[in-house]
Write a protein that holds these residues in place. Sequence first.
Motif, short mmCIF file in Angstrom:
data_model
loop_
_atom_site.label_atom_id
_atom_site.label_comp_id
_atom_site.label_asym_id
_atom_site.label_seq_id
_atom_site.Cartn_x
_atom_site.Cartn_y
_atom_site.Cartn_z
N TYR A 5 25.67 95.70 -29.62
CA TYR A 5 25.66 97.15 -29.43
C TYR A 5 24.33 97.67 -29.93
N MET A 6 23.49 98.06 -29.00
CA MET A 6 22.13 98.46 -29.35
C MET A 6 22.08 99.94 -29.70
N ASN A 7 21.45 100.23 -30.82
CA ASN A 7 21.17 101.61 -31.20
C ASN A 7 19.93 101.60 -32.09
N TRP A 8 19.45 102.75 -32.50
CA TRP A 8 18.20 102.85 -33.28
C TRP A 8 18.32 102.19 -34.65
N ASP A 9 19.51 102.26 -35.27
CA ASP A 9 19.70 101.60 -36.57
C ASP A 9 19.59 100.08 -36.43
N TYR A 10 20.21 99.53 -35.38
CA TYR A 10 20.14 98.09 -35.14
C TYR A 10 18.69 97.68 -34.92
N LEU A 11 17.99 98.46 -34.08
CA LEU A 11 16.59 98.14 -33.79
C LEU A 11 15.73 98.23 -35.05
N ALA A 12 15.98 99.22 -35.89
CA ALA A 12 15.23 99.35 -37.15
C ALA A 12 15.43 98.11 -38.03
N GLY A 19 10.32 91.83 -36.95
CA GLY A 19 9.24 92.43 -36.18
C GLY A 19 7.99 92.74 -36.94
N SER A 20 7.04 93.27 -36.20
CA SER A 20 5.77 93.69 -36.78
C SER A 20 5.33 95.00 -36.13
N ARG A 86 11.72 106.44 -37.35
CA ARG A 86 11.31 107.14 -38.58
C ARG A 86 12.55 107.46 -39.42
N GLY A 87 12.48 107.09 -40.69
CA GLY A 87 13.62 107.34 -41.59
C GLY A 87 14.68 106.25 -41.55
N LYS A 88 14.57 105.32 -40.60
CA LYS A 88 15.55 104.24 -40.51
C LYS A 88 14.98 102.91 -41.02
N LEU A 89 13.65 102.77 -40.97
CA LEU A 89 13.01 101.54 -41.44
C LEU A 89 12.97 101.54 -42.96
N VAL A 90 13.07 100.37 -43.56
CA VAL A 90 12.98 100.23 -45.01
C VAL A 90 11.72 99.44 -45.36
N VAL A 91 11.65 98.21 -44.91
CA VAL A 91 10.53 97.32 -45.21
C VAL A 91 9.24 97.83 -44.56
N LYS A 92 9.33 98.33 -43.34
CA LYS A 92 8.14 98.72 -42.59
C LYS A 92 7.98 100.25 -42.51
N LYS A 93 8.58 100.94 -43.47
CA LYS A 93 8.55 102.41 -43.49
C LYS A 93 7.11 102.95 -43.55
N GLU A 94 6.30 102.41 -44.47
CA GLU A 94 4.93 102.92 -44.65
C GLU A 94 4.04 102.63 -43.46
N VAL A 95 4.13 101.42 -42.92
CA VAL A 95 3.29 101.07 -41.77
C VAL A 95 3.71 101.88 -40.54
N CYS A 96 4.98 102.22 -40.44
CA CYS A 96 5.48 103.08 -39.36
C CYS A 96 4.80 104.45 -39.45
N GLU A 97 4.79 105.03 -40.64
CA GLU A 97 4.16 106.34 -40.83
C GLU A 97 2.67 106.29 -40.52
N LYS A 98 1.99 105.24 -41.00
CA LYS A 98 0.55 105.10 -40.72
C LYS A 98 0.30 105.01 -39.22
N ALA A 99 1.12 104.26 -38.51
CA ALA A 99 0.95 104.11 -37.06
C ALA A 99 1.19 105.43 -36.33
N ILE A 100 2.23 106.17 -36.74
CA ILE A 100 2.51 107.48 -36.12
C ILE A 100 1.33 108.41 -36.34
#
Length: 153
Positions: A5-12, A19-20, A86-100
């Motif tokens: 069951y795919m959703n944004w939480d699963y993908l995060a 992922g990277s 955004r807001g769902k990632l834990v490990v890659k939270k900072e790199v997500c913000e930098k990329a955005i």
Amino acid sequence: HAIIYMNWDYLAGFIDGEGSIIISPPRIRLYISNTNREVLEKIRNFVNCGKVYEINMKNRNKKWNDQYCWTICSHKDVLKILINLRGKLVVKKEVCEKAIIYIENKRWQRDYLSKKELIRYKELKSSRKLAKELGVSQFSVLKYLKKYKLYLS
């Protein structure tokens, strides 16, 4: 086959674990490699973008499973996905913000390299160095150098 069951939480969770988010100006890309092609296809279908392909590994141990990859390079698509994560990632939270931030502040206008900026080419004598300094692709620098007729003779 398990039902996924795919959703944004699963993908995060999947991106956090497998992922990277790669920031290598002027490029930004999302990347997941896995031995289960089905889950990568489901991710691709869920976000409606990207490409899934088999990774060709030379000198591969015969006991290893096939390896697959899902990747997205389009800044528009990467941004759409990262905003949803955004807001769902834990490990890659900072790199997500930098990329955005990087993508949102990137220059998108039609004539986004000015003649004034490109004059530095004469000083640097390298389209690669100028591209890195300006945070754009070398292709863009070459395109605009030609447009403004700024090539060194």
